[in-house]
Design a protein around this motif. Structure first.
Motif, PDB file in Angstrom:
ATOM      1  N   THR A 176       0.860  -1.177   0.000  1.00  0.00           N
ATOM      2  CA  THR A 176       0.000   0.000   0.000  1.00  0.00           C
ATOM      3  C   THR A 176       0.899   1.231   0.000  1.00  0.00           C
ATOM      4  OG1 THR A 176      -1.592  -1.317   1.249  1.00  0.00           O
ATOM      5  CG2 THR A 176      -1.953   1.054   1.196  1.00  0.00           C
ATOM      6  N   GLN A 179       5.456   3.709   1.339  1.00  0.00           N
ATOM      7  CA  GLN A 179       5.576   3.850   2.792  1.00  0.00           C
ATOM      8  C   GLN A 179       5.374   2.500   3.470  1.00  0.00           C
ATOM      9  OE1 GLN A 179       6.604   6.580   4.287  1.00  0.00           O
ATOM     10  NE2 GLN A 179       6.314   5.968   6.403  1.00  0.00           N
ATOM     11  N   GLU A 180       4.382   1.721   3.012  1.00  0.00           N
ATOM     12  CA  GLU A 180       4.193   0.408   3.631  1.00  0.00           C
ATOM     13  C   GLU A 180       5.409  -0.492   3.373  1.00  0.00           C
ATOM     14  OE1 GLU A 180       1.007  -2.401   2.430  1.00  0.00           O
ATOM     15  OE2 GLU A 180       0.809  -2.849   4.565  1.00  0.00           O
ATOM     16  N   GLY A 319      -2.543   8.786  -5.143  1.00  0.00           N
ATOM     17  CA  GLY A 319      -3.822   8.476  -4.504  1.00  0.00           C
ATOM     18  C   GLY A 319      -4.268   7.033  -4.642  1.00  0.00           C
ATOM     19  N   LEU A 320      -3.647   6.274  -5.560  1.00  0.00           N
ATOM     20  CA  LEU A 320      -4.022   4.860  -5.697  1.00  0.00           C
ATOM     21  C   LEU A 320      -3.303   3.989  -4.689  1.00  0.00           C
ATOM     22  CD1 LEU A 320      -4.069   4.232  -9.568  1.00  0.00           C
ATOM     23  CD2 LEU A 320      -6.023   4.505  -8.035  1.00  0.00           C
ATOM     24  N   ARG A 321      -2.223   4.491  -4.137  1.00  0.00           N
ATOM     25  CA  ARG A 321      -1.457   3.754  -3.114  1.00  0.00           C
ATOM     26  C   ARG A 321      -0.995   2.390  -3.623  1.00  0.00           C
ATOM     27  NH1 ARG A 321       0.730   6.305  -1.258  1.00  0.00           N
ATOM     28  NH2 ARG A 321       0.977   5.938   0.947  1.00  0.00           N
ATOM     29  N   SER A 341      -0.304  -6.234   8.833  1.00  0.00           N
ATOM     30  CA  SER A 341      -0.399  -4.767   8.776  1.00  0.00           C
ATOM     31  C   SER A 341      -1.638  -4.288   8.041  1.00  0.00           C
ATOM     32  CB  SER A 341       0.828  -4.185   8.094  1.00  0.00           C
ATOM     33  OG  SER A 341       1.977  -4.547   8.813  1.00  0.00           O
ATOM     34  N   THR A 342      -1.902  -4.830   6.854  1.00  0.00           N
ATOM     35  CA  THR A 342      -3.055  -4.373   6.070  1.00  0.00           C
ATOM     36  C   THR A 342      -3.736  -5.513   5.328  1.00  0.00           C
ATOM     37  OG1 THR A 342      -1.586  -3.861   4.210  1.00  0.00           O
ATOM     38  CG2 THR A 342      -2.180  -2.030   5.646  1.00  0.00           C
ATOM     39  N   ALA A 346      -5.498  -3.278  -2.014  1.00  0.00           N
ATOM     40  CA  ALA A 346      -6.716  -3.089  -2.803  1.00  0.00           C
ATOM     41  C   ALA A 346      -6.550  -3.696  -4.196  1.00  0.00           C
ATOM     42  CB  ALA A 346      -7.046  -1.602  -2.892  1.00  0.00           C
TER      43      ALA A 346
ATOM     44  N   THR B 176      -6.614   1.349   6.060  1.00  0.00           N
ATOM     45  CA  THR B 176      -6.591   0.437   4.918  1.00  0.00           C
ATOM     46  C   THR B 176      -7.157  -0.910   5.381  1.00  0.00           C
ATOM     47  OG1 THR B 176      -4.632   1.646   4.171  1.00  0.00           O
ATOM     48  CG2 THR B 176      -5.075  -0.471   3.120  1.00  0.00           C
ATOM     49  N   GLN B 179      -7.958  -4.599   9.196  1.00  0.00           N
ATOM     50  CA  GLN B 179      -6.694  -5.187   9.637  1.00  0.00           C
ATOM     51  C   GLN B 179      -5.709  -4.079  10.029  1.00  0.00           C
ATOM     52  OE1 GLN B 179      -6.239  -8.394  10.147  1.00  0.00           O
ATOM     53  NE2 GLN B 179      -4.069  -8.376  10.635  1.00  0.00           N
ATOM     54  N   GLU B 180      -5.643  -3.013   9.228  1.00  0.00           N
ATOM     55  CA  GLU B 180      -4.724  -1.932   9.606  1.00  0.00           C
ATOM     56  C   GLU B 180      -5.163  -1.282  10.917  1.00  0.00           C
ATOM     57  OE1 GLU B 180      -4.173   1.733   7.201  1.00  0.00           O
ATOM     58  OE2 GLU B 180      -2.051   1.551   7.696  1.00  0.00           O
ATOM     59  N   LEU B 320     -11.845  -2.965  -1.736  1.00  0.00           N
ATOM     60  CA  LEU B 320     -11.543  -1.530  -1.698  1.00  0.00           C
ATOM     61  C   LEU B 320     -10.662  -1.166  -0.519  1.00  0.00           C
ATOM     62  CD1 LEU B 320     -14.939   0.222  -2.558  1.00  0.00           C
ATOM     63  CD2 LEU B 320     -12.953  -0.075  -4.035  1.00  0.00           C
ATOM     64  N   ARG B 321     -10.613  -2.046   0.487  1.00  0.00           N
ATOM     65  CA  ARG B 321      -9.786  -1.824   1.668  1.00  0.00           C
ATOM     66  C   ARG B 321     -10.123  -0.498   2.364  1.00  0.00           C
ATOM     67  NH1 ARG B 321      -9.359  -5.129   3.397  1.00  0.00           N
ATOM     68  NH2 ARG B 321      -7.337  -5.580   4.303  1.00  0.00           N
ATOM     69  N   THR B 342       1.356   3.313   6.374  1.00  0.00           N
ATOM     70  CA  THR B 342       0.922   3.372   4.970  1.00  0.00           C
ATOM     71  C   THR B 342       0.697   4.797   4.485  1.00  0.00           C
ATOM     72  OG1 THR B 342      -1.380   3.111   5.696  1.00  0.00           O
ATOM     73  CG2 THR B 342      -0.245   1.113   4.971  1.00  0.00           C
ATOM     74  N   GLY B 343       0.954   5.794   5.313  1.00  0.00           N
ATOM     75  CA  GLY B 343       0.614   7.157   4.916  1.00  0.00           C
ATOM     76  C   GLY B 343      -0.897   7.281   4.786  1.00  0.00           C
ATOM     77  N   ALA B 344      -1.336   8.231   3.953  1.00  0.00           N
ATOM     78  CA  ALA B 344      -2.775   8.410   3.749  1.00  0.00           C
ATOM     79  C   ALA B 344      -3.347   7.193   3.032  1.00  0.00           C
ATOM     80  CB  ALA B 344      -3.021   9.665   2.916  1.00  0.00           C
ATOM     81  N   SER B 345      -4.616   6.860   3.307  1.00  0.00           N
ATOM     82  CA  SER B 345      -5.264   5.764   2.586  1.00  0.00           C
ATOM     83  C   SER B 345      -5.692   6.237   1.199  1.00  0.00           C
ATOM     84  CB  SER B 345      -6.467   5.246   3.374  1.00  0.00           C
ATOM     85  OG  SER B 345      -6.025   4.515   4.496  1.00  0.00           O
ATOM     86  N   ALA B 346      -5.941   5.274   0.314  1.00  0.00           N
ATOM     87  CA  ALA B 346      -6.299   5.586  -1.072  1.00  0.00           C
ATOM     88  C   ALA B 346      -7.507   6.530  -1.110  1.00  0.00           C
ATOM     89  CB  ALA B 346      -6.591   4.308  -1.840  1.00  0.00           C
TER      90      ALA B 346
END
Lengths: 474, 474
Positions: A176, A179-180, A319-321, A341-342, A346, B176, B179-180, B320-321, B342-346
């Motif tokens: 993701t 950063q992840e 923005g799509l990460r 972690s996640t 997506a 995200t 789980q996150e 979509l998480r 993960t920083g900002a989410s999508a």
């Protein structure tokens, strides 16, 4: 004054007034003849003179272009960080930066690491996303496999080839964002209290991972042209129990350098000798202005100790990460860390990026962006040189879209930032890029988006504000 | 035999043959008269008899419906886990489950926690996603703010109202997936070596977080109707240095119970008395079969010690998480942890979900899904009761779409799973839901998707395979 000297002067003035900018094509000989009412040979002679002065460049079968000024004489100094491991601070400053929703922002954002999101060559990606979502089958809405979409991993493996890496899709893990990837790598390699060696200045996102994991940062002196000092690195490895080296060796953020190949090779050898892992951040690597793009550290890694981390956030859209990593010998542990972690990343963004790359749109987009960012670099350096106080140090990026500026020691860029926010301008102070708030007299500027007169006005204003903060001569 | 007894017998046979399934509407009186050539009063009398036998239910102004059998007598037993903190194992089993890409799978997946992704009431979400992507402005491709889209946080706050929580958008952090959220919560609260109390059986995703963070799991005895034992919890809090309680009190995964309100209130009071934090997983909470949905632990939390974690992965789509959390008094630390992870989410998935909720599509979709899942529960319990050996324990879920099955101690469901995979069937063995591989004689089944004859055949086959593994009577 000769006729051709008059023509040359006219052109020089127009360039200086910004009518033609660095990298722009100048009017054709025929057009100038008509406009100025002079002969072809007069215009040709004028251009020859400007060429001799280094102001314009003739490109065969294309025309005359405004030449960038030669590399600025004043580069930022080689960094001299503390010679001991430090706890990382500066979160309040980073939070201020990342808490903003760019879309709600009224500021001219010169600070953040955001690519140009208006490029026409991104359009196939949007089409792809819309189509996928309109026709999304149940499986596209479902969890993907933990490792990530096989099609995307195939495309990433193909692209990695160009940076000298032979990767199998199975060596790759979709994440993701970058950063992840960085976070998984560092969490896999370390325990609280461990020491991690980093370049200096160093990306604040990674520095904050160290803080969250209760790790200590050992900042290594870094040259703005060639990167981390191998000599200092070796001394540090002898002196401290370093668990990992975290570094951005290609199109560095924030300094813009690319480590020469020989030094990259030597760094990997050093890591082998001292048996430490390397976390390599390559997020800007594909935006190198050189063709072919420079090799990664990973390409010199023959025993799986380099964890290569990257993403499509700077080359396509953030923005799509969609990020990825090649964790080498740590694959199984990293996969577990990713799961907790996640979970799986997506699904649809992965499929869209995979299709975009598969159809060749990615490489086309890169060519376009590299051309644009290189031209913007030259323009931005030109503006900073004109509008900032003399003696300002300016980096000379080899890729990406970020410029590092070093002001006299007395200038406090946190104060500068606060003053400018009030005027609708946003810059990133250098102190974010250090464990302990060094580089407070430095700042980072973004030159990705269109270099409009409004941006030049903003740069001029930053330069003025810097001058206002300078102590008046005694 | 009387005429009405014959009609009643015909209907009973059709129900037993599966022609009408639990929850289905039976033919109208008028239709049956015509089909069987009998009088209205005969059919009415037949229905009255079936009603008296508890086989059908009359719903005013709607008709007659096949009644579920009463709660099965044999519920799973109250769990009796180890009475000391344990390291978590079982990753190999979990990996096997999550490494699969469902879309590439040829198996009938009875094992994973995946909702019905073919529901018509999801269509507005797909439309939303396609439109957003087609018309995506530059800002929609950019990073969102670290905390998440304000519009989504507003909608989440509005929904949280229904679970008894008064949340401000500023109390909420978009993640995200759930789980996150769980991972951030546990990483914020603990250090390696700490003890975390969990329900038992407990969701494997959280158990694996404990493993990755080098935490110890203290499994608390749990009743399949009322949840975690408060008495055992209190003893454990007296005896062990517990740092946090991690629990899924509403529509529990895997047991399906919802803790009664009084017990929820008492658990929060207990946490206050011993000053420990609670990580509450509410991911299935909105899928409660009760209206209004039951309150969260968070709704009884008056000093910010509950970190509520949830997502739209089970109620809408997992791919979509889009998850979220309300971290209470730990907000600032969790925000830092989110940034480094993960920083900002999508961006776009957040905007799409926000619009879906804002227009009332979410509540409509929930009503539809709750109706479907409740019917499926009754059908699935009926099938398991028919096709599994007598004495099989079966949960009686109060929400969600997961069934927990307890077989005789001698049955090894890991072996069972391996045998069935060879036949194209996938189940989740119970051992994943324990730190140390307990519940090996249990399994979890998913009843979200259409209950087709193929699914019934699969359940029958699982039942047969169980019988084959039973020791033959001496």
């Amino acid at each position: 004054m000769k006729r051709y000297d008059q023509v040359a002067q006219t052109l020089t003035q127009r360039i200086e007034q910004g009518q033609y900018r660095i990298g722009d094509r100048l009017p054709s000989v025929r057009l100038l003849c008509r406009e100025l009412g002079v002969s072809i040979s007069t215009v040709q002679e004028a251009y020859r003179r400007l060429e001799a002065l280094g102001l314009v460049e003739a490109r065969p079968r294309s025309g005359y272009y405004v030449q960038p000024r030669p590399t600025p004489n004043v580069l930022p100094k080689v960094s001299r960080p503390a010679q001991r491991p430090l706890d990382v601070s500066q979160w309040d400053q980073v939070l201020e930066l990342v808490a903003r929703a760019p879309q709600e922002d009224r500021l001219v954002m010169l600070g953040r690491g955001i690519p140009d999101l208006t490029a026409a060559s991104l359009r196939p990606l949007l089409r792809q996303l819309a189509t996928l979502h309109r026709h999304a089958a149940a499986h596209a809405l479902n969890y993907d496999s933990l490792q990530g979409s096989l099609e995307l991993r195939r495309q990433v493996a193909r692209l990695a080839d160009k940076s000298g890496c032979l990767l199998h899709p199975d060596d790759i893990l979709v994440t993701t964002g970058c950063q992840e990837a960085l976070s998984l790598a560092l969490r896999t390699l370390t325990e609280p209290g461990d020491v991690v060696a980093v370049d200096s200045p160093s990306f604040y996102g990674t520095m904050q991972i160290l803080k969250a994991q209760k790790l200590k940062a050992l900042e290594i002196p870094t040259d703005p042209r060639t990167g981390i000092s191998l000599e200092a690195m070796e001394l540090a490895l002898e002196q401290w129990p370093i668990k990992a080296i975290q570094i951005t060796p290609t199109c560095n953020n924030p300094l813009g350098y690319t480590m020469p190949e020989a030094r990259k090779r030597a760094l990997v050898a050093l890591a082998q000798r001292f048996d430490v892992a390397i976390v390599e951040d390559d997020i800007y690597g594909d935006l190198s202005y050189d063709t072919p793009r420079p090799p990664t550290l990973k390409s010199f890694d023959d025993d799986g100790r380099v964890l290569l981390c990257s993403a499509f956030s700077k080359t396509l859209v953030p923005g799509l990460r969609v990020g990825w990593m090649a964790p080498g010998r740590y694959r199984d542990q990293v996969l577990h860390m990713k799961y907790v972690s996640t979970g799986a990343s997506a699904t649809l963004p992965q499929l869209a990026v995979a299709e975009f790359v598969r159809h060749g749109h990615y490489e086309r987009h890169l060519r376009e962006m590299v051309r644009q960012y290189r031209q913007h670099r030259d323009i931005m350096i030109d503006w900073v040189t004109r509008h900032f106080p003399p003696g300002t140090g300016v980096s000379y990026p080899q890729g990406g879209f970020l410029l590092w500026i070093e002001l006299p020691d007395s200038i406090d860029c946190v104060r500068l930032k606060e003053r400018l926010v009030g005027e609708g301008l946003h810059i990133t102070p250098g102190s974010l890029f250090s464990a302990s708030g060094k580089f407070r007299h430095c700042l980072r500027l973004n030159y990705a988006a269109a270099m409009t007169p409004a941006v030049e006005a903003a740069i001029r204003r930053v330069g003025e504000a810097v001058a206002e903060l300078m102590p008046s001569p005694a």
